[in-house]
Design an enzyme around this catalytic site. Structure first.
Site, PDB file in Angstrom:
ATOM      1  N   GLU A 103      -2.253  -8.942   3.328  1.00 20.30           N
ATOM      2  CA  GLU A 103      -2.505  -9.372   4.715  1.00 20.30           C
ATOM      3  C   GLU A 103      -3.972  -9.249   5.088  1.00 20.30           C
ATOM      4  O   GLU A 103      -4.393  -9.711   6.135  1.00 20.30           O
ATOM      5  CB  GLU A 103      -1.607  -8.589   5.675  1.00 20.30           C
ATOM      6  CG  GLU A 103      -2.030  -7.170   6.026  1.00 20.30           C
ATOM      7  CD  GLU A 103      -1.790  -6.114   4.942  1.00 20.30           C
ATOM      8  OE1 GLU A 103      -1.454  -6.489   3.798  1.00 20.30           O
ATOM      9  OE2 GLU A 103      -1.974  -4.919   5.236  1.00 20.30           O
ATOM     10  N   HIS A 113      -3.870  -4.975  -0.187  1.00 24.72           N
ATOM     11  CA  HIS A 113      -3.371  -5.482   1.095  1.00 24.72           C
ATOM     12  C   HIS A 113      -3.413  -7.007   1.114  1.00 24.72           C
ATOM     13  O   HIS A 113      -4.467  -7.570   1.402  1.00 24.72           O
ATOM     14  CB  HIS A 113      -4.239  -4.948   2.243  1.00 24.72           C
ATOM     15  CG  HIS A 113      -4.010  -3.507   2.533  1.00 24.72           C
ATOM     16  ND1 HIS A 113      -3.036  -3.080   3.404  1.00 24.72           N
ATOM     17  CD2 HIS A 113      -4.596  -2.393   2.054  1.00 24.72           C
ATOM     18  CE1 HIS A 113      -3.033  -1.753   3.454  1.00 24.72           C
ATOM     19  NE2 HIS A 113      -3.978  -1.312   2.646  1.00 24.72           N
ATOM     20  N   CYS A 150       0.838  -1.207   0.000  1.00 24.62           N
ATOM     21  CA  CYS A 150       0.000   0.000   0.000  1.00 24.62           C
ATOM     22  C   CYS A 150       0.876   1.262   0.000  1.00 24.62           C
ATOM     23  O   CYS A 150       1.548   1.536  -0.980  1.00 24.62           O
ATOM     24  CB  CYS A 150      -0.980  -0.039   1.179  1.00 24.62           C
ATOM     25  SG  CYS A 150      -2.360   1.100   0.935  1.00 24.62           S
TER      26      CYS A 150
END
Lengths: 248, 202
Positions: B183, B181, B80
């Site tokens: 994650e 993202h 990001c």
């Protein structure tokens, strides 16, 4: 193509998860960490956790509990409740929140919201709009005795370049009788910022109706997941039938 | 060891949680020595470009990271804001210098038709499969109002369509970075991270 988001909302009152009707008569609905675990295993698009009585009771959100909720989640999580300082936000981001949802402070301190956006970026700052019908118009529901018109508040928040609006119809909250599509359209016509429509989803027809008759790309719901057999996936399968892009 | 760079721009816990889930040892740190000793550097981050650069500079992490990643070719994963900061220039809130590792500029997304930020799950068009092997779904989670306009198309490893064709990941030599993202992208994101840490070689 960007997919529509179906977002379970967990509302917490300082003791446990509750579900309100028209923002009152809270009913206990279980344990936050367990709920988060279930939603993660179902692969939901996103999760919202709100402490709905933090501001009112003049206390901070329970960071330990929030951390335990977020630990269960491998999807984005938005957290709200009693946020009134940059430190409050930092504390939530540090334990893995992706977005914070601000309500009360936004009603009284536009400068603070601007500061949050410049520090954390727009994408991190969501604003809760709790709208209540007032004749043909809507005002912002609050416990501070402030008279705030819906449109004026949106204009203010647009100027702050916030990242998202969580728009809840107080009149439809917990009633499971359908969304206030008119409210959502009024908000949508006043802003270019993403909207999460909340309040009133009780069956598949309600979700179809919302997505067919508004431009919203996200919906938040609680009661339907607490009190019926429907899951977020069921809603997506239904929306797929009306050609809405969904992530299955 | 994986060093997750802590420069006060949020989001570090989510990254470590995903790595823990994959049984990968990591440390959240701003310590120059620990970062220099690590095998992989992860630069996460949310927030504004200018603030991000200011925070890196304040701790002289900009110089350290450039030395390790560009001169010593240590493996680097940017996420990001961590992808955007490797650009030559940013514009959030005004024009400023980035780390300058990848040619191009990070610009505000503009659209009359689409809502900004782009917030939610979108499918990506993969140009370089290296780290995307075995991914079940191409939907990843995006949340951004700025996009990296990469000058050299060979540096782009995937695109996402949001009004325009936007860069969603970058790969060049030891540098891999994603606008989305991983994650926060559940199975697909975890698989991507697994692939990256299994296959990236210094």
């Amino acid at each position: 193509m960007l997919k529509v988001r179906i977002i379970p909302i967990l509302t917490f009152n300082g003791l446990g998860l509750v579900k309100t009707k028209k923002f009152s008569s809270p009913r206990m609905v279980g344990n936050a960490v367990q709920a988060a675990r279930v939603y993660n295993s179902r692969g939901v698009d996103e999760l919202i956790f709100l402490d709905i009585s933090a501001s009112q009771q003049n206390r901070k959100i329970n960071l330990k509990l929030v951390a335990d909720v977020i630990k269960e989640c491998y999807m984005p999580v938005g957290i709200g409740g009693g946020i009134s300082s940059i430190d409050d936000i930092n504390n939530l981001l540090k334990i893995g929140a992706d977005k914070v949802i601000i309500k009360t402070k936004a009603l009284i301190d536009k400068t603070f919201i601007k500061e949050c956006v410049s520090f954390f970026g727009s994408q991190c700052i969501s604003i809760s709009i709790d709208a209540i019908k007032n004749g043909d118009d809507y005002s912002i529901f609050n416990k501070l005795n402030l008279e705030l018109n819906l449109e004026d508040f949106i204009t203010d928040m647009n100027e702050c370049h916030v990242g998202e609006f969580v728009v809840t119809s107080v009149d439809c909250d917990g009633m499971m009788n359908g969304f206030d599509v008119n409210l959502i359209n009024r908000v949508a016509s006043k802003t270019n910022i993403p909207i999460i429509a909340v309040g009133g989803g009780g069956n598949m027809t309600h979700f179809n109706d919302l997505f067919l008759n508004s431009t919203t790309e996200a919906v938040g719901s609680a009661s339907i997941f607490h009190f019926t057999q429907y899951t977020p996936l069921d809603i997506k399968m239904e929306l797929q039938k009306i050609n809405k892009p969904v992530r299955l | 060891m994986i060093a997750i760079v802590d420069y006060g721009m949020g989001n570090v816990a989510s990254v470590q949680k995903a790595l823990n889930f994959l049984n990968l040892q990591s440390i959240i740190t701003n310590d120059h020595k620990l970062i220099a000793e690590s095998n992989y550097i992860v630069l996460p981050g949310v927030g504004s470009f200018k603030q991000g650069m200011a925070n890196l500079k304040e701790q002289k992490l900009d110089e350290l990271l450039t030395k390790l990643v560009i001169n010593e070719k240590k493996n680097f994963l940017g996420i990001c804001l961590g992808m955007q900061l490797i650009a030559e220039f940013g514009n959030e809130p005004e024009k400023c210098d980035g780390l300058g590792w990848i040619k191009g500029e990070v610009k505000k997304m503009e659209s009359n038709l689409l809502r900004i930020p782009q917030m939610g799950w979108n499918d990506i068009d993969i140009k370089n499969e290296t780290y995307f092997n075995g991914i079940l779904s191409r939907d990843f989670y995006f949340i951004h109002s700025y996009h990296f306009d990469v000058a050299n198309k060979n540096d782009v490893s995937s695109y996402v369509n949001y009004g325009d064709k936007l860069v969603s990941s970058i790969q060049r030599e030891n540098i891999f970075a994603t606008q989305f993202h991983p994650e926060k992208s559940q199975e697909s994101g975890l698989q991507l991270l697994r692939n990256y840490f299994l296959n990236a070689k210094s």
